[in-house]
Design an enzyme around this catalytic site. Sequence first.
Site, short mmCIF file in Angstrom:
data_model
loop_
_atom_site.label_atom_id
_atom_site.label_comp_id
_atom_site.label_asym_id
_atom_site.label_seq_id
_atom_site.Cartn_x
_atom_site.Cartn_y
_atom_site.Cartn_z
N HIS A 1 30.37 -52.68 87.51
CA HIS A 1 30.86 -51.53 86.77
C HIS A 1 32.27 -51.68 86.21
O HIS A 1 32.65 -50.93 85.32
CB HIS A 1 30.79 -50.29 87.66
CG HIS A 1 30.88 -48.99 86.91
ND1 HIS A 1 30.65 -48.87 85.56
CD2 HIS A 1 31.16 -47.74 87.33
CE1 HIS A 1 30.79 -47.61 85.18
NE2 HIS A 1 31.10 -46.90 86.24
N TYR B 1 30.86 -34.31 89.88
CA TYR B 1 31.32 -35.30 88.88
C TYR B 1 30.20 -35.54 87.88
O TYR B 1 29.07 -35.84 88.25
CB TYR B 1 31.68 -36.61 89.57
CG TYR B 1 31.98 -37.76 88.64
CD1 TYR B 1 33.30 -38.08 88.30
CD2 TYR B 1 30.97 -38.56 88.12
CE1 TYR B 1 33.58 -39.15 87.46
CE2 TYR B 1 31.24 -39.63 87.28
CZ TYR B 1 32.54 -39.91 86.95
OH TYR B 1 32.82 -40.97 86.12
N THR C 1 35.92 -43.79 80.67
CA THR C 1 35.22 -42.57 81.05
C THR C 1 36.21 -41.45 81.38
O THR C 1 37.39 -41.70 81.60
CB THR C 1 34.32 -42.80 82.28
OG1 THR C 1 35.14 -43.24 83.37
CG2 THR C 1 33.24 -43.81 81.98
#
Length: 677
Positions: free
Chosen positions: A364, A480, A493
């Site tokens: 990620h 979230y 993000t």
Amino acid sequence: MAEAHQAVAFQFTITPEGIDLQLSYQALNQIYLSGLRSWKKRVSRLRNSLIKGVYPASPSSWLFVAIGILATMYMQSDPSMGLITKIQQHLPLRYTTAMSVANDRLKQSALFDLFFQPLVRLLSSRKPLLYSYQSSLPHLPVPAIQDTVIRYLESVRPLLTDPEFKRMSDLANEFESNLGNRLQRYLKLKALWATNYSRVPGTVIPLCAAQCERMFNTTRTPGVETGNKHTHTQRVSASIQRGYSERVQDDNFGILLETVDLPVSKTMIYNISMSSPPRIPWAQMRKQYFSSGVNKRSLDTIERAAFFVTLDDEEQGMRGDDPEGNLDNYAKSLLHGKCYDRWFDKSFSVVIYKNGKSGLNAEHSWADAPTVAHLWEYTLATDAFQLGYTEDGHCKGDVEPSLPQPQRLAWNIPAEVQAQVSSSLAVAQALADDVDCHVFPFREFGKGRIKKCRISPDAFIQISLQLAYYRDRGGFCLTYEASMTRLFREGRTETVRSCSNDSCAFIKALESGETEEECRRLFELASERHQNLYRMAMTGAGIDRHLFCLYVVSKYLGVESPFLKEVLSEPWRLSTSQTPVQQMNLFDLKNHPDFISLGGGFGPVADDGYGVSYIIVGEDMVNFHVSSKHSCSQTDSHRFGVQISKAMQDIMALLSADPKTSSSSKGTDHPQSKKLQ
């Protein structure tokens, strides 16, 4: 955020003895490296621009224009059919008498260029290139500290009692009026020279494409204090898991292996597995045993590889007598496998199972889900609809007769490393075994019916998740939802805190038996509130990235903030994300509904929480990935999946009962099969 300490590379204070200047050599080194990376990118961009031209023109159009100009000058013709002469009549006459014939022709050629170049661009009809809009994207703004504090307090209000909220408000106000303003100045200072103050080292909507640069040949490497991320420019090989490497590109990035060659080549790879320890022990072992000799050469081969391929010896997929249960196993296997048969530090690993099923495991730090999803969508569509297979299941095309042989990777693994591998593997397998994965398709309705109710599909799903959590746990939690900031240069993000006062008010009203009219009114407010929160996050007005950057700057300054410490320690018990479908033009969902990806998933963020990923597939289905931990007695992924389905149906029943929308929102289930292939 490795670059945040650039803002505190130097500090000075004025004392009676003079100016006390303090330099952070580590921070200065990071500034140097950041600047070096920045200039390398600029040179690369300049070279790209010269080669590929300026969108929408193409290099061939430049040549065409040059030839056209020279031809008209030589033939002394007027391709504008008098238009150039009319333009000349309106030009200033100063210095005209002194012009030579050559200058007249040069001026006519320039006017011809102004006339002809738009025509060439129109005829070229080029689609935007990957970096066509990159230089025109704005920089991510630093939000005002006051706005961030206010929005934060609004987000936690439904989760706190009155005394708790009073205490948090006092902490926030103290932070804003004192330390917060100091930290904010450092962030603004960084924003002056950084492309993105928060960066970690039909109609076209331009999005930042910086993440695509790190898609291939990228590896995360561990460190004792902080890890690093490397993207290698020598793209020479793809690494195959079982102890061998294969060259799939030459030094000039040319493809050596076509898809048809891979099944033949993979028959030459033997079952040799190797695992890597967790972060700090692996960093120490790496420095001691893998920094030279044969181990370094083999490790470099893997880390410089375009990507990683795992040949899994298991069969997976939605199959057999228990297709739903096997789908859960499929997702869990892609998430972590056996822990020693994935190279998790590579940008992504393609996992190919014994029965031909495949999937992707992505790291990620280099990119976010939409970038990985874009890659996988293109892969699935190309494989199914362009390359294709023969009736007996082989790839179409001819096998290259002279394939490069796979090279076996050599390792020298001493007893100390073997002991650490065994110890780390036990830890990793315990963590993996604790993950409870559940994947299920929701087929009662999809975005088509939701839109007929004049509701955003994402807002509908997010409020449904809030309702499901309330019923599952008896309360609300910090939630979230991932949002992108790729409208800005090098954006990553931002967080949409989707548990709001409005969503909580709707859920309490629904569960307490308020009238349908009142519940619909509150739902509309909650939906509008969610849409506003999402827009704010996308346009740089989110709060969590700003708060995190302030926290990182405070750590480099060596100052403590009770407010930031508490904010960063709050658990996200419901972590959600949507896997976007970005290339619907590649798929024919009507005739081939089972060719699109089922989306991606991730583990829970909190030990006592849920991770929920969802993908809106076409008009009539939403696929959910739910994760939790077996070790928590309060959570259960399958139970929560049932709650999600019921919440979706209950809210749709409420909206469909509205006379204003009932005639358009009611519909039938999609006629496709009830099983996913």
